[in-house]
Design a protein around this motif. Structure first.
Motif, PDB file in Angstrom:
ATOM      1  N   ASN A  18       1.063  -1.208   0.068  1.00 17.85           N
ATOM      2  CA  ASN A  18      -0.007  -0.092   0.041  1.00 17.85           C
ATOM      3  C   ASN A  18       0.800   1.244  -0.029  1.00 17.85           C
ATOM      4  OD1 ASN A  18      -2.053  -1.886   0.027  1.00 17.85           O
ATOM      5  ND2 ASN A  18      -2.406  -1.664   2.477  1.00 17.85           N
ATOM      6  N   THR A  19       1.876   1.111   0.849  1.00 23.94           N
ATOM      7  CA  THR A  19       2.959   2.433   0.935  1.00 23.94           C
ATOM      8  C   THR A  19       3.339   2.652  -0.489  1.00 23.94           C
ATOM      9  OG1 THR A  19       3.197   2.179   3.141  1.00 23.94           O
ATOM     10  CG2 THR A  19       4.900   3.430   2.092  1.00 23.94           C
ATOM     11  N   THR A  20       3.715   1.610  -1.049  1.00 24.86           N
ATOM     12  CA  THR A  20       4.285   1.777  -2.490  1.00 24.86           C
ATOM     13  C   THR A  20       3.531   2.420  -3.381  1.00 24.86           C
ATOM     14  OG1 THR A  20       5.661  -0.455  -1.953  1.00 24.86           O
ATOM     15  CG2 THR A  20       5.701   0.541  -4.276  1.00 24.86           C
ATOM     16  N   SER A  21       2.374   2.028  -3.368  1.00 22.28           N
ATOM     17  CA  SER A  21       1.391   2.655  -4.331  1.00 22.28           C
ATOM     18  C   SER A  21       1.015   4.052  -3.861  1.00 22.28           C
ATOM     19  CB  SER A  21      -0.087   1.705  -4.257  1.00 22.28           C
ATOM     20  OG  SER A  21      -1.145   2.436  -5.010  1.00 22.28           O
ATOM     21  N   ARG A  22       1.064   4.433  -2.868  1.00 26.73           N
ATOM     22  CA  ARG A  22       1.107   5.893  -2.333  1.00 26.73           C
ATOM     23  C   ARG A  22       2.152   6.601  -2.692  1.00 26.73           C
ATOM     24  NH1 ARG A  22      -4.055   5.063  -1.434  1.00 26.73           N
ATOM     25  NH2 ARG A  22      -4.643   3.921   0.281  1.00 26.73           N
ATOM     26  N   LEU A  23       3.416   5.804  -2.748  1.00 22.80           N
ATOM     27  CA  LEU A  23       4.600   6.734  -3.215  1.00 22.80           C
ATOM     28  C   LEU A  23       4.535   7.092  -4.846  1.00 22.80           C
ATOM     29  CD1 LEU A  23       7.643   4.694  -1.290  1.00 22.80           C
ATOM     30  CD2 LEU A  23       6.495   7.062  -0.970  1.00 22.80           C
ATOM     31  N   GLU A  24       4.050   6.150  -5.394  1.00 24.80           N
ATOM     32  CA  GLU A  24       3.873   6.402  -6.927  1.00 24.80           C
ATOM     33  C   GLU A  24       2.738   7.625  -7.185  1.00 24.80           C
ATOM     34  OE1 GLU A  24       2.095   6.714 -10.435  1.00 24.80           O
ATOM     35  OE2 GLU A  24       0.934   5.493  -9.030  1.00 24.80           O
ATOM     36  N   GLY A  25       1.844   7.476  -6.334  1.00 23.57           N
ATOM     37  CA  GLY A  25       0.917   8.482  -6.380  1.00 23.57           C
ATOM     38  C   GLY A  25       1.197   9.701  -6.159  1.00 23.57           C
ATOM     39  N   ILE A  26       2.293  10.120  -5.327  1.00 27.62           N
ATOM     40  CA  ILE A  26       2.913  11.803  -5.078  1.00 27.62           C
ATOM     41  C   ILE A  26       4.056  11.905  -5.871  1.00 27.62           C
ATOM     42  CG2 ILE A  26       2.039  11.486  -2.780  1.00 27.62           C
ATOM     43  CD1 ILE A  26       4.980  11.031  -1.940  1.00 27.62           C
ATOM     44  N   ALA A  27       4.474  10.875  -6.649  1.00 26.48           N
ATOM     45  CA  ALA A  27       5.543  10.989  -7.679  1.00 26.48           C
ATOM     46  C   ALA A  27       5.188  11.719  -8.873  1.00 26.48           C
ATOM     47  CB  ALA A  27       6.202   9.757  -8.103  1.00 26.48           C
ATOM     48  N   ASN A  28       5.894  12.673  -9.662  1.00 24.25           N
ATOM     49  CA  ASN A  28       5.498  13.643 -10.510  1.00 24.25           C
ATOM     50  C   ASN A  28       5.958  12.806 -11.892  1.00 24.25           C
ATOM     51  OD1 ASN A  28       4.516  15.990  -9.139  1.00 24.25           O
ATOM     52  ND2 ASN A  28       6.715  16.622  -8.702  1.00 24.25           N
ATOM     53  N   PRO A  29       5.255  13.073 -12.994  1.00 24.37           N
ATOM     54  CA  PRO A  29       5.988  12.348 -14.192  1.00 24.37           C
ATOM     55  C   PRO A  29       7.331  12.506 -14.331  1.00 24.37           C
ATOM     56  CG  PRO A  29       4.075  13.782 -14.615  1.00 24.37           C
ATOM     57  CD  PRO A  29       4.393  14.174 -13.369  1.00 24.37           C
ATOM     58  N   GLY A  30       8.008  11.419 -14.537  1.00 25.80           N
ATOM     59  CA  GLY A  30       9.484  11.469 -14.677  1.00 25.80           C
ATOM     60  C   GLY A  30      10.410  11.335 -13.501  1.00 25.80           C
ATOM     61  N   GLU A  31       9.780  11.022 -12.275  1.00 27.62           N
ATOM     62  CA  GLU A  31      10.166  11.112 -11.125  1.00 27.62           C
ATOM     63  C   GLU A  31      10.136   9.510 -10.530  1.00 27.62           C
ATOM     64  OE1 GLU A  31       9.946  15.118  -8.597  1.00 27.62           O
ATOM     65  OE2 GLU A  31       8.523  13.683  -8.154  1.00 27.62           O
ATOM     66  N   VAL A  32      11.203   9.204  -9.734  1.00 26.26           N
ATOM     67  CA  VAL A  32      11.275   7.870  -9.137  1.00 26.26           C
ATOM     68  C   VAL A  32      11.222   8.218  -7.495  1.00 26.26           C
ATOM     69  CG1 VAL A  32      12.420   5.858  -8.636  1.00 26.26           C
ATOM     70  CG2 VAL A  32      12.375   6.646 -10.907  1.00 26.26           C
ATOM     71  N   ILE A  33      10.387   7.963  -6.804  1.00 29.95           N
ATOM     72  CA  ILE A  33      10.117   8.121  -5.355  1.00 29.95           C
ATOM     73  C   ILE A  33      10.407   7.041  -4.598  1.00 29.95           C
ATOM     74  CG2 ILE A  33       8.924   9.159  -3.347  1.00 29.95           C
ATOM     75  CD1 ILE A  33       9.725  11.306  -5.536  1.00 29.95           C
ATOM     76  N   ILE A  34      11.334   7.003  -3.721  1.00 28.93           N
ATOM     77  CA  ILE A  34      11.570   5.816  -2.704  1.00 28.93           C
ATOM     78  C   ILE A  34      11.401   6.437  -1.359  1.00 28.93           C
ATOM     79  CG2 ILE A  34      13.235   5.032  -4.432  1.00 28.93           C
ATOM     80  CD1 ILE A  34      15.554   5.797  -2.976  1.00 28.93           C
ATOM     81  N   SER A  35      11.241   4.935  -0.576  1.00 22.29           N
ATOM     82  CA  SER A  35      11.062   5.165   0.722  1.00 22.29           C
ATOM     83  C   SER A  35      12.274   5.144   1.478  1.00 22.29           C
ATOM     84  CB  SER A  35      10.236   4.063   1.294  1.00 22.29           C
ATOM     85  OG  SER A  35      10.854   2.929   1.126  1.00 22.29           O
ATOM     86  N   GLU A  36      12.195   5.230   2.973  1.00 23.43           N
ATOM     87  CA  GLU A  36      13.697   5.348   3.537  1.00 23.43           C
ATOM     88  C   GLU A  36      14.224   3.961   3.697  1.00 23.43           C
ATOM     89  OE1 GLU A  36      15.718   8.232   6.845  1.00 23.43           O
ATOM     90  OE2 GLU A  36      13.722   7.369   7.485  1.00 23.43           O
ATOM     91  N   PRO A  37      13.372   3.002   3.956  1.00 30.74           N
ATOM     92  CA  PRO A  37      14.257   1.770   3.729  1.00 30.74           C
ATOM     93  C   PRO A  37      14.849   1.166   2.708  1.00 30.74           C
ATOM     94  CG  PRO A  37      12.007   1.505   4.960  1.00 30.74           C
ATOM     95  CD  PRO A  37      12.072   2.782   4.381  1.00 30.74           C
TER      96      PRO A  37
END
Length: 447
Positions: A168-187
């Motif tokens: 679920n967290t991964t899906s949320r991270l994709e949702g806040i990423a802008n086009p062309g961005e890779v957003i990753i969690s702290e782990p």
């Protein structure tokens, strides 16, 4: 009947992840609802602009063509890094790294795949429609943690997938990423920070979370010291230069050959080849590089070079390399014929040097192609590897001498090196350039 059964099996494989189909194939009676805990890294990717595109394209056939064009490239990248496709949902993709097969560097594989995906989507470019061009981009979220991997459903119908807060967290991270961005969690960041340049962003509170979490934007691979060649002087290897330059001059006059430039990691094989090749004139150079993560993709190194050299418009003789294996019967024989045809055309214009970097990471078919190919006049293959390549002329790159250790050390440290320090550097580095770089880097940082 057996032939039809084989065709049915091959068709079904396209609709199941490999891990699931293998399990069904081994024993269909044991497939049941069950679960296990796995430590994985999950990648969620979503094509932005696709909704607008579907509104502008004429019919479903065009939509299918476009989306397959993008996802076929994405799946090639997934395979490159050893990921496992969990599902395709519309214009979104979910990929697992760590299940069913775990690697020690699954987070790095996931982030590397994501960066390649962003680049690939950009390279594929915009889509022409009757109402004008539509730009397609991708946003990606990545997270690492424990999940439950299971066959979910009932005995009548089930699906193999992973579940848990990490998903679920991964899906949320994709949702806040802008086009062309890779957003990753702290782990994930903690696992890749030594290899990937990342930008720390403000903490965010994701839907379903009480506390904010720290996130990062993955940017690109860090430039390692071993790759910063311009920051480390080139060791003037007279013996190596003399041998290779004399051989190249003979090739210009009609000779051919295959040379195995070999030696331990960090001795500077690539640097030697690069310095010599960049100084020669009147010879065309093809640079093919083996990649560590993709040893089993047929002809990948050549396909990569073709894309770099020709983009999406390769010569007819090379287009066969870009086709999927199932599209061609007798692929190997046709590849050898077309490759020979291409080389003949090049050699009609100029001598040719094929520089192969990291031979040990070539897939078997590419290695065989270069090993068994004929040697027409004015063609030279220089292949570098850690071990000698059979059937090639052997040329070993040896550790540097003590005098060269002194010269390089004084150049970097900017002060005379004592005999005691020279002995220390020579013994600890064993004449290995990469080891010497690390030692000198440590000294300069702690002065």
């Amino acid at each position: 009947m057996p032939e039809n059964k084989d065709k049915l099996i091959e068709a079904l494989k396209r609709y199941f992840p490999e891990r699931v189909f293998s399990k069904i194939e081994r024993d269909p009676t044991k497939l049941k609802v069950e679960g296990e805990r796995r430590w994985v890294t999950i990648l969620f990717g979503d094509l932005s602009g696709f909704t607008a595109l579907t509104e502008k394209l004429k019919g479903p056939e065009e939509i299918v063509t476009v989306i397959n064009r993008y996802f076929s490239r994405m799946l090639e990248i997934v395979g490159k890094y050893g990921g496992d496709l969990d599902k395709l949902v519309g214009d979104a993709i979910m990929v697992l790294f760590g299940a069913p097969v775990a690697h020690r560097d699954d987070p790095l594989r996931a982030v590397s795949a994501a960066l390649d995906m962003i680049k690939a989507v950009s390279e594929l470019g915009s889509v022409d429609t009757p109402d004008g061009k539509v730009d397609i981009n991708m946003s990606i979220g990545i997270n690492t943690g424990e999940v439950v991997a299971l066959n979910m459903g009932s005995d009548d119908r089930m699906e193999y997938t992973v579940m848990g807060d990490v998903v679920n967290t991964t899906s949320r991270l994709e949702g806040i990423a802008n086009p062309g961005e890779v957003i990753i969690s702290e782990p994930t960041y903690n696992e890749v920070k030594d290899e990937i340049e990342c930008e720390k962003l403000e903490e965010v509170t994701l839907k379903g979370k009480k506390e904010p979490i720290q996130i990062y934007r993955a940017l690109h691979y860090k430039v390692k010291e071993v790759e910063r060649e311009e920051e480390f002087p080139f060791v003037d290897r007279e013996e190596e230069k003399k041998f290779l330059l004399e051989y190249i001059e003979k090739v210009k006059k009609g000779k051919s050959g295959k040379i195995s430039v070999y030696g331990s990691y960090g001795l500077g094989k690539s640097r030697v080849c690069k310095e010599i090749i960049k100084g020669i004139e009147g010879v065309r150079t093809i640079h093919v590089k083996g990649r560590e993560f993709i040893p089993n993709i047929p002809y990948f190194a050549i396909r990569e070079w073709i894309r770099d050299e020709y983009g999406e418009s390769p010569p007819d003789s090379l287009s066969i390399f870009l086709r999927e294996p199932e599209e061609e019967s007798d692929l190997k024989k046709k590849v050898e014929s077309r490759w020979s045809e291409y080389l003949k055309g090049v050699l009609n214009v100029s001598p040719l040097l094929i520089w192969i970097e990291d031979w040990e990471h070539l897939d078997p078919l590419t290695g065989e192609l270069f090993t068994k190919m004929e040697e027409p006049e004015r063609l030279l293959i220089i292949a570098e590897s850690e071990e000698p390549i059979p059937e090639f002329t052997q040329f070993e790159i040896k550790p540097i001498e003590e005098s060269q250790v002194r010269e390089l050390s004084e150049n970097i440290l900017d002060y005379p090196v004592s005999e005691h320090l020279l002995k220390f550097l020579s013994e600890k580095s064993e004449g290995n350039l990469y080891s010497l770089k690390l030692l000198l880097g440590w000294m300069t940082e702690n002065e």
